[in-house]
Design a protein around this motif. Structure first.
Motif, mmCIF file in Angstrom:
data_model
loop_
_atom_site.group_PDB
_atom_site.id
_atom_site.type_symbol
_atom_site.label_atom_id
_atom_site.label_comp_id
_atom_site.label_asym_id
_atom_site.label_seq_id
_atom_site.Cartn_x
_atom_site.Cartn_y
_atom_site.Cartn_z
ATOM 1 N N ARG A 1 14.220 22.682 64.189
ATOM 2 C CA ARG A 1 15.187 21.593 63.989
ATOM 3 C C ARG A 1 16.259 22.036 63.001
ATOM 4 O O ARG A 1 17.447 21.774 63.193
ATOM 5 C CB ARG A 1 14.462 20.354 63.476
ATOM 6 C CG ARG A 1 15.406 19.197 63.281
ATOM 7 C CD ARG A 1 14.693 17.905 62.987
ATOM 8 N NE ARG A 1 15.680 16.843 62.992
ATOM 9 C CZ ARG A 1 15.711 15.878 62.114
ATOM 10 N NH1 ARG A 1 14.797 15.798 61.195
ATOM 11 N NH2 ARG A 1 16.646 14.960 62.166
ATOM 12 N N ARG B 1 18.753 24.237 64.673
ATOM 13 C CA ARG B 1 19.696 23.489 65.509
ATOM 14 C C ARG B 1 20.756 22.785 64.663
ATOM 15 O O ARG B 1 21.917 22.729 65.045
ATOM 16 C CB ARG B 1 18.944 22.497 66.396
ATOM 17 C CG ARG B 1 18.152 23.198 67.504
ATOM 18 C CD ARG B 1 17.553 22.220 68.505
ATOM 19 N NE ARG B 1 16.589 21.303 67.913
ATOM 20 C CZ ARG B 1 15.293 21.551 67.735
ATOM 21 N NH1 ARG B 1 14.800 22.712 68.100
ATOM 22 N NH2 ARG B 1 14.492 20.650 67.198
ATOM 23 N N THR B 2 20.361 22.262 63.500
ATOM 24 C CA THR B 2 21.360 21.619 62.646
ATOM 25 C C THR B 2 22.330 22.659 62.078
ATOM 26 O O THR B 2 23.517 22.362 61.915
ATOM 27 C CB THR B 2 20.732 20.810 61.492
ATOM 28 O OG1 THR B 2 19.991 21.675 60.645
ATOM 29 C CG2 THR B 2 19.846 19.697 62.018
#
Length: 113
Positions: A46, A49-50
């Protein structure tokens, strides 16, 4: 990729009234740091992805700032490449200041999705 660029451009257009403008130098610095961090992290997590979203945002912001300042687009892309290469070195070395600036850039990044 085209859809991601169009989405990011739409977000940039929406974000403009609610965020303060940043200088070309700050946008390039944030683009370089977020691109480097994204490259080092990978896109599986995650956090990765950020970082990818932040890198896309700052890259587009830097190009918009370059256009507004009348800078040559090729030179502006070269500035981002140099910033990314330098940032990879700094982040890989565990430089605390680079991590702190990266965190500030991430905090200034609007949510893209």
């Amino acid at each position: 990729m085209f859809i991601a660029v169009v989405t990011a451009l739409a977000v940039l257009g929406q974000a403009a009234p609610t965020t303060r403008l940043v200088s070309y130098d700050e946008a390039v610095r944030c683009a370089g740091l977020t691109q480097a961090a994204s490259e080092l992290e990978g896109g599986e997590s995650r956090y990765g992805r950020t970082l990818y979203d932040a890198a896309l945002y700052w890259s587009l912001a830097a190009m918009q700032a370059a256009t507004a300042a009348g800078r040559d687009p090729t030179l502006a892309e070269n500035d981002q490449t140099r910033a990314r290469v330098d940032s990879v070195k700094r982040l890989s070395a565990g430089e605390g200041e680079a991590r702190a600036v990266l965190q500030r850039c991430r905090q200034k990044t609007p949510r893209l999705g």
